[in-house]
Design an enzyme around this catalytic site. Structure first.
Site, PDB file in Angstrom:
ATOM      1  N   ASP A  52      22.098 -61.387 -28.701  1.00 22.45           N
ATOM      2  CA  ASP A  52      21.338 -62.391 -27.952  1.00 22.45           C
ATOM      3  C   ASP A  52      21.732 -63.759 -28.502  1.00 22.45           C
ATOM      4  O   ASP A  52      21.347 -64.128 -29.617  1.00 22.45           O
ATOM      5  CB  ASP A  52      19.844 -62.120 -28.155  1.00 22.45           C
ATOM      6  CG  ASP A  52      18.953 -63.062 -27.353  1.00 22.45           C
ATOM      7  OD1 ASP A  52      19.433 -64.135 -26.940  1.00 22.45           O
ATOM      8  OD2 ASP A  52      17.774 -62.716 -27.161  1.00 22.45           O
ATOM      9  N   HIS A  53      22.455 -64.494 -27.708  1.00 20.72           N
ATOM     10  CA  HIS A  53      23.004 -65.765 -28.208  1.00 20.72           C
ATOM     11  C   HIS A  53      21.926 -66.837 -28.375  1.00 20.72           C
ATOM     12  O   HIS A  53      22.173 -67.894 -28.958  1.00 20.72           O
ATOM     13  CB  HIS A  53      24.096 -66.257 -27.259  1.00 20.72           C
ATOM     14  CG  HIS A  53      25.137 -67.106 -27.933  1.00 20.72           C
ATOM     15  ND1 HIS A  53      25.047 -67.520 -29.245  1.00 20.72           N
ATOM     16  CD2 HIS A  53      26.303 -67.620 -27.475  1.00 20.72           C
ATOM     17  CE1 HIS A  53      26.097 -68.256 -29.560  1.00 20.72           C
ATOM     18  NE2 HIS A  53      26.878 -68.331 -28.502  1.00 20.72           N
ATOM     19  N   ARG A  54      20.702 -66.563 -27.912  1.00 19.00           N
ATOM     20  CA  ARG A  54      19.617 -67.513 -28.174  1.00 19.00           C
ATOM     21  C   ARG A  54      19.237 -67.459 -29.647  1.00 19.00           C
ATOM     22  O   ARG A  54      18.762 -68.436 -30.217  1.00 19.00           O
ATOM     23  CB  ARG A  54      18.375 -67.165 -27.335  1.00 19.00           C
ATOM     24  CG  ARG A  54      18.571 -67.314 -25.851  1.00 19.00           C
ATOM     25  CD  ARG A  54      17.364 -66.795 -25.096  1.00 19.00           C
ATOM     26  NE  ARG A  54      17.072 -65.404 -25.444  1.00 19.00           N
ATOM     27  CZ  ARG A  54      16.011 -64.733 -25.034  1.00 19.00           C
ATOM     28  NH1 ARG A  54      15.130 -65.329 -24.255  1.00 19.00           N
ATOM     29  NH2 ARG A  54      15.813 -63.475 -25.376  1.00 19.00           N
TER      30      ARG A  54
END
Ligand code: CAO
Length: 561
Positions: free
Chosen positions: A533-535
């Site tokens: 999850d690049h967040r």
């Protein structure tokens, strides 16, 4: 207990009207003032409020009946003191007040006369007598300055607590001004705007609107010539008491939502005051509702259907839907129902894919030494009757990587402002079953031996295939491993099992050439793909996490460090 007969009130001149809506059910408890039925004549409707508080015991009319003043509507049962206190008002206290006799406006009253114009005379549009109500609200405006209007066309709708009334143009002409907006409260006699009559209309007195009983008409001050008394018809809009005013909102009314420009194409809207009020409370634009009542009148049920349909429809911001193709048009087909697990997968995968910005990082782990070690354990496997595949080693390596990189053992809080760091290490393993994809969870992976992990993975996978998994055995994962190693492939991009923040895809181990700086060596390599999850996780974090795994799987002694 006492029973009272509730009857049709005075109809203000109309001899017979139609029952168009019954607002209470037999057995229902009703309060004083609560609408019992709605009556409608050719041009007007009226809600009949209950004069009593009690319980409905038998409804004498049905929708479509034509009734006269004094006809029984229903029987009401009144309990205890209320019965004696109510002193049988057999006829409802509610009555309809007919329009009082016209009260001409004396010359000189109202605004200063304006000069006659070539187009006619200027009429001041005023709020009619409100029959005792302090003020009423402007709920709709159907015309704007500059519009050409015809006599009787609705300019606006006023509404009190229990009734609404249309304000029709008193003559053909041009609307010069309308100095009010939706939501304004106006009082009797208040000037609302001005209308210049068409030339022909100016010569003759302004035609009296064809109000059935109490259709409100603006008190028109004829601005010029002042000598002629202005035609003046007043209506009563009873408000705040038990009187339900006749409304003309059923007449050809071009209703426009607040703030919208009038449009010639707008369709007429037919609805009673209660329905209009409900629509306004919920925020339903009535001109979007299809009426299923007589003459297309909008009923409460129509509002319910409208809301249901709107809730079922995808929101305006939804992604475009995949076209619904008739595949049978192109050849034979068979439709197979999805299992519950498969249906859950549809939801879960869509949710993760749409909510999580995915990135996938790839690498190969040199597992030559690990495979040699695994080979060396074969006799012990037989002895223990416990097979070691690469999976339990991967579980151990992942547990260590999660400890070293705590952001991977985390969840983004729903508010997007916090990261929940987990102090436990439960890892899910994706298991393919005939019913669909299931992810049982091995708890406390960091505290278990490779033998325990192998046995537990097998036991959970067996349970999954035999549909024996309990819900608790599929909950609480921090991270997931999805292995397609026994199937094949060089790599894939697994979907993060949100709210987890990363997932490890494992592909087929194979012998591949590896350059050691001097020569190519034949090494057993394991393709790994880490989706994250690049967040929550930066590319550098992911690179470090995957490199850590590669190093540990390349040399298991590092697990001791
Ligand atoms: N490369 C090469 N061979 C591998 C391998 C890999 N990465 N991983 C496992 N294998 C081998 C095993 O060693 C075993 O070989 P032997 O029978 O010769 O010993 C064989 O493949 C079968 O292993 P397995 O599948 O029984 O055991 P596992 O521990 O690897 O996997 C489990 C367990 C539950 C993951 C597996 O049973 C399963 O269901 N796999 C399907 C995975 C799946 O559907 N993933 C979903 C992907 S979609 O996100």
């Amino acid at each position: 207990m006492k029973r009272e007969s509730v009857k049709v009130p005075e109809l203000g001149g109309a001899s017979e009207v139609e029952v168009i809506e019954i607002a209470v059910a037999d057995g229902a408890a009703v309060a004083i003032g609560q609408t019992l039925i709605t009556l409608e004549s050719d041009k007007a409707s009226m809600e009949v409020p209950s004069p009593l508080a009690g319980t409905v015991r038998g409804i004498s009319v049905k929708v479509g009946d034509r009734v006269r003043e004094g006809d029984e509507i229903l029987v009401m049962e009144i309990a205890g003191e209320a019965a004696s206190a109510s002193a049988p008002p057999v006829t409802p206290a509610s009555t309809v007040t007919a329009a009082p006799a016209p009260a001409p406006v004396a010359p000189g009253e109202g605004p200063a006369p304006a000069a006659p114009t070539a187009g006619g005379v200027v009429l001041a549009l005023r709020v009619p007598d409100l029959g005792g109500a302090d003020s009423v609200e402007v709920i709709e405006i159907s015309a704007r300055a500059g519009d050409s209007v015809t006599e009787g066309a609705s300019l606006l709708v006023l509404e009190g607590d229990k009734a609404s009334m249309e304000f029709p143009a008193p003559a053909d002409g041009t609307l010069l001004a309308l100095d009010i907006k939706v939501g304004d409260r106006v009082t009797s006699g208040q000037k609302l705007g001005e209308l210049r009559t068409a030339a022909a209309a100016a010569a003759a007195p302004v035609a009296q609107p064809a109000a059935v009983v109490a259709a409100p008409v603006a008190v028109a001050d004829v601005a010029a010539p002042a000598a002629a008394p202005a035609p003046d018809v007043q209506a009563t809009l009873a408000d705040g008491d038990a009187v339900a005013a006749i409304t003309r909102v059923f007449e050809k009314e071009t209703r426009l939502a607040a703030g919208r420009a009038p449009s010639a194409a707008a369709a007429p809207v037919y609805a009673g005051p209660a329905v209009r009020q409900l629509a306004r409370e919920i925020g339903i634009p009535l001109d979007e509702v299809r009426g299923s009542g007589p003459k297309g009148r909008i009923l409460r049920e129509d509002l319910r259907s409208y809301v249901k349909t709107r809730l079922a429809a995808p929101p305006a911001t939804a992604l475009p839907t995949v076209p619904d193709v008739d595949f049978a048009a192109f050849g034979p087909i068979e439709t197979v129902a999805l299992s519950n697990i498969q249906k859950a997968t549809v939801t879960n995968m869509s949710r993760s894919w749409l909510n999580v910005p995915h990135v996938t990082q790839f690498d190969y782990a040199d597992v030559t030494e690990l495979e040699a070690f695994r080979d060396s354990l074969k006799p012990e496997m037989e002895q223990r009757k416990n097979k070691l595949t690469p999976l339990p080693f991967l579980l151990l390596a992942v547990a260590r990587a999660l400890r070293e990189h705590p952001r991977f053992n985390a969840a983004l809080a729903p508010d997007g402002a916090n990261l929940v760091l987990k102090k436990y290490c439960h890892v899910g393993i994706a298991v393919d079953t005939p019913q669909g994809l299931v992810v049982p969870v091995i708890r406390d992976v960091d505290r278990k031996s490779v033998w325990e992990l192998a046995a537990e993975a097998r036991e959970l996978a067996d349970k999954a295939r035999n549909r024996k998994l309990k819900l608790a055995e599929m909950q609480g994962a921090c991270f997931t491993i999805s292995s397609l190693g026994n199937i094949g492939g060089e790599g894939f991009t697994p979907i993060v099992n949100a709210p987890e923040v990363a997932i490890l895809g494992v592909s087929k181990l194979a012998v591949r050439p590896v350059w050691n700086g001097q020569e190519f060596l034949a090494r057993k390599t394991l393709p790994l793909s880490l989706s994250y999850d690049h967040r929550v996780i930066n590319g550098a974090d992911a690179g470090n996490f995957l490199s850590f795994l590669v190093v540990v799987l390349g040399d298991l002694r590092r697990l001791l460090l």
